[in-house]
Design a protein around this motif. Sequence first.
Motif, mmCIF file in Angstrom:
data_model
loop_
_atom_site.group_PDB
_atom_site.id
_atom_site.type_symbol
_atom_site.label_atom_id
_atom_site.label_comp_id
_atom_site.label_asym_id
_atom_site.label_seq_id
_atom_site.Cartn_x
_atom_site.Cartn_y
_atom_site.Cartn_z
ATOM 1 N N PHE A 124 0.834 -1.512 -0.009
ATOM 2 C CA PHE A 124 -0.145 0.177 -0.083
ATOM 3 C C PHE A 124 1.258 1.081 0.106
ATOM 4 C CE2 PHE A 124 -2.161 3.592 2.925
ATOM 5 C CZ PHE A 124 -3.684 3.214 1.520
ATOM 6 N N LEU A 125 1.803 1.030 0.709
ATOM 7 C CA LEU A 125 2.466 2.159 0.800
ATOM 8 C C LEU A 125 3.576 2.922 -0.172
ATOM 9 C CD1 LEU A 125 4.826 1.809 4.842
ATOM 10 C CD2 LEU A 125 2.505 3.604 3.679
ATOM 11 N N LYS A 126 3.281 2.081 -1.272
ATOM 12 C CA LYS A 126 5.075 1.578 -2.390
ATOM 13 C C LYS A 126 3.433 2.202 -3.002
ATOM 14 C CE LYS A 126 7.180 -1.192 -5.803
ATOM 15 N NZ LYS A 126 8.104 -2.151 -5.800
ATOM 16 N N ALA A 127 2.788 2.012 -3.147
ATOM 17 C CA ALA A 127 1.580 2.052 -4.447
ATOM 18 C C ALA A 127 1.222 3.972 -4.166
ATOM 19 C CB ALA A 127 0.085 1.536 -4.184
ATOM 20 N N VAL A 128 1.001 4.034 -3.118
ATOM 21 C CA VAL A 128 0.537 5.391 -2.787
ATOM 22 C C VAL A 128 1.696 6.191 -3.430
ATOM 23 C CG1 VAL A 128 0.440 7.270 -0.267
ATOM 24 C CG2 VAL A 128 -0.519 5.362 -0.613
ATOM 25 N N GLY A 129 2.950 5.621 -3.121
ATOM 26 C CA GLY A 129 4.492 6.515 -3.185
ATOM 27 C C GLY A 129 4.605 6.562 -4.786
ATOM 28 N N THR A 130 4.125 5.723 -5.522
ATOM 29 C CA THR A 130 4.226 6.054 -6.524
ATOM 30 C C THR A 130 3.431 6.928 -7.617
ATOM 31 O OG1 THR A 130 4.913 3.044 -6.212
ATOM 32 C CG2 THR A 130 4.210 4.187 -9.208
ATOM 33 N N PRO A 131 3.937 7.551 -8.662
ATOM 34 C CA PRO A 131 2.916 8.085 -9.086
ATOM 35 C C PRO A 131 1.809 8.005 -10.083
ATOM 36 C CG PRO A 131 6.031 8.866 -9.602
ATOM 37 C CD PRO A 131 5.805 7.828 -8.191
ATOM 38 N N HIS A 132 1.006 7.856 -9.837
ATOM 39 C CA HIS A 132 -0.282 7.890 -10.393
ATOM 40 C C HIS A 132 -0.753 9.220 -10.987
ATOM 41 C CE1 HIS A 132 -0.953 7.383 -6.160
ATOM 42 N NE2 HIS A 132 -1.442 8.385 -6.372
ATOM 43 N N PRO A 133 -2.092 8.731 -11.764
ATOM 44 C CA PRO A 133 -2.296 10.413 -13.071
ATOM 45 C C PRO A 133 -2.688 11.144 -12.001
ATOM 46 C CG PRO A 133 -2.968 7.741 -14.021
ATOM 47 C CD PRO A 133 -1.570 7.011 -13.154
ATOM 48 N N ASP A 134 -4.121 9.997 -11.174
ATOM 49 C CA ASP A 134 -5.033 10.574 -10.553
ATOM 50 C C ASP A 134 -4.787 10.357 -9.357
ATOM 51 O OD1 ASP A 134 -7.444 10.972 -12.882
ATOM 52 O OD2 ASP A 134 -7.435 8.507 -12.509
ATOM 53 N N VAL A 135 -5.391 11.572 -8.307
ATOM 54 C CA VAL A 135 -5.092 11.916 -7.342
ATOM 55 C C VAL A 135 -6.115 10.789 -6.388
ATOM 56 C CG1 VAL A 135 -5.514 12.982 -5.160
ATOM 57 C CG2 VAL A 135 -4.689 14.303 -6.675
ATOM 58 N N TRP A 136 -5.826 9.420 -5.532
ATOM 59 C CA TRP A 136 -6.491 9.478 -4.360
ATOM 60 C C TRP A 136 -7.262 9.581 -3.315
ATOM 61 C CZ3 TRP A 136 -2.617 4.404 -3.616
ATOM 62 C CH2 TRP A 136 -2.067 4.182 -5.058
ATOM 63 N N ASP A 137 -8.263 10.032 -3.910
ATOM 64 C CA ASP A 137 -8.863 11.029 -2.841
ATOM 65 C C ASP A 137 -10.051 10.280 -1.691
ATOM 66 O OD1 ASP A 137 -10.570 13.263 -1.337
ATOM 67 O OD2 ASP A 137 -11.209 14.444 -3.635
ATOM 68 N N GLU A 138 -10.176 9.989 -0.860
ATOM 69 C CA GLU A 138 -10.983 9.197 -0.548
ATOM 70 C C GLU A 138 -11.166 10.143 1.284
ATOM 71 O OE1 GLU A 138 -11.088 5.372 2.719
ATOM 72 O OE2 GLU A 138 -10.274 5.338 1.182
ATOM 73 N N ARG A 139 -12.773 10.552 1.193
ATOM 74 C CA ARG A 139 -13.459 11.318 1.859
ATOM 75 C C ARG A 139 -14.169 11.098 3.131
ATOM 76 N NH1 ARG A 139 -15.688 14.688 -3.663
ATOM 77 N NH2 ARG A 139 -13.740 15.234 -4.363
ATOM 78 N N VAL A 140 -13.821 11.695 4.346
ATOM 79 C CA VAL A 140 -14.540 10.721 5.067
ATOM 80 C C VAL A 140 -15.388 11.440 5.993
ATOM 81 C CG1 VAL A 140 -12.392 8.476 5.403
ATOM 82 C CG2 VAL A 140 -12.592 10.845 6.643
ATOM 83 N N GLN A 141 -16.237 11.159 6.704
ATOM 84 C CA GLN A 141 -17.030 11.691 7.842
ATOM 85 C C GLN A 141 -16.737 11.175 9.109
ATOM 86 O OE1 GLN A 141 -20.615 12.050 6.566
ATOM 87 N NE2 GLN A 141 -19.870 12.233 4.851
ATOM 88 N N PHE A 142 -16.681 11.782 10.118
ATOM 89 C CA PHE A 142 -15.981 11.293 11.036
ATOM 90 C C PHE A 142 -17.969 10.746 12.210
ATOM 91 C CE2 PHE A 142 -11.887 12.744 10.595
ATOM 92 C CZ PHE A 142 -11.241 11.875 10.775
ATOM 93 N N GLU A 143 -18.018 9.786 11.962
ATOM 94 C CA GLU A 143 -19.415 9.015 12.054
ATOM 95 C C GLU A 143 -19.363 9.131 14.296
ATOM 96 O OE1 GLU A 143 -22.589 5.726 11.586
ATOM 97 O OE2 GLU A 143 -22.488 6.921 10.028
ATOM 98 N N ARG A 144 -18.303 8.493 14.217
ATOM 99 C CA ARG A 144 -18.417 7.510 15.426
ATOM 100 C C ARG A 144 -16.990 7.639 15.997
ATOM 101 N NH1 ARG A 144 -22.396 4.731 19.167
ATOM 102 N NH2 ARG A 144 -23.296 6.764 19.085
ATOM 103 N N VAL A 145 -16.066 8.607 16.953
ATOM 104 C CA VAL A 145 -14.980 7.715 17.559
ATOM 105 C C VAL A 145 -15.404 7.450 19.058
ATOM 106 C CG1 VAL A 145 -12.808 9.209 18.211
ATOM 107 C CG2 VAL A 145 -14.593 9.832 16.188
ATOM 108 N N LEU A 146 -15.246 6.916 19.086
ATOM 109 C CA LEU A 146 -14.926 5.889 20.977
ATOM 110 C C LEU A 146 -13.521 5.872 21.855
ATOM 111 C CD1 LEU A 146 -17.958 3.577 20.308
ATOM 112 C CD2 LEU A 146 -17.826 5.395 21.085
ATOM 113 N N ILE A 147 -13.130 6.268 22.850
ATOM 114 C CA ILE A 147 -12.404 6.352 23.443
ATOM 115 C C ILE A 147 -12.077 5.945 24.718
ATOM 116 C CG2 ILE A 147 -10.200 7.841 23.771
ATOM 117 C CD1 ILE A 147 -10.948 9.523 22.029
#
Length: 155
Positions: free
Chosen positions: A81-104
């Motif tokens: 995964f880290l290698k794939a992230v760091g390897t240039p790719h034509p499109d931005v990988w854009d994961e848009r998250v919403q924090f629905e629940r955070v438990l600590i």
Amino acid sequence: MHPRASLLLLMLAASIRPTFAQKTGPETEAVKQTITSFFDGMRRGDSTLVRRTLAPGAVFHGIGGQPGQPPALQTESINGFLKAVGTPHPDVWDERVQFERVLIDANLASVWAPYEFYLGSKFSHCGYDSFQLVKLSEGWKIAHIIDTRRKEKCR
């Protein structure tokens, strides 16, 4: 029921704290910031930034499968995964998250987050991310990520 008994029961019910109450404040914000940094690194193609958010021995899982087949638990390689992230790719990988629940609790955090994933501006898939984080001497680190993936029935 006697009016005093009703009042006593009402007061008792109001004083009970829900077992799974979300914490708010600096710890919640620190947990969210770790996850935000993870995805900022992914968007930038910066595997070093992504790696800094991970605990030693972190594990990634995905729940997937072929249409018409039973779901399958897939373990993903962190280094791959880290290698794939760091390897240039034509499109931005854009994961848009919403924090629905955070438990600590103490040094353990669990985050439930619906997401949509885009390749550049094009929608790819959606699902839910579940993160387990641990608070180490350097701060909150991601120990486990598991997600669902689909192209339909997004939020």
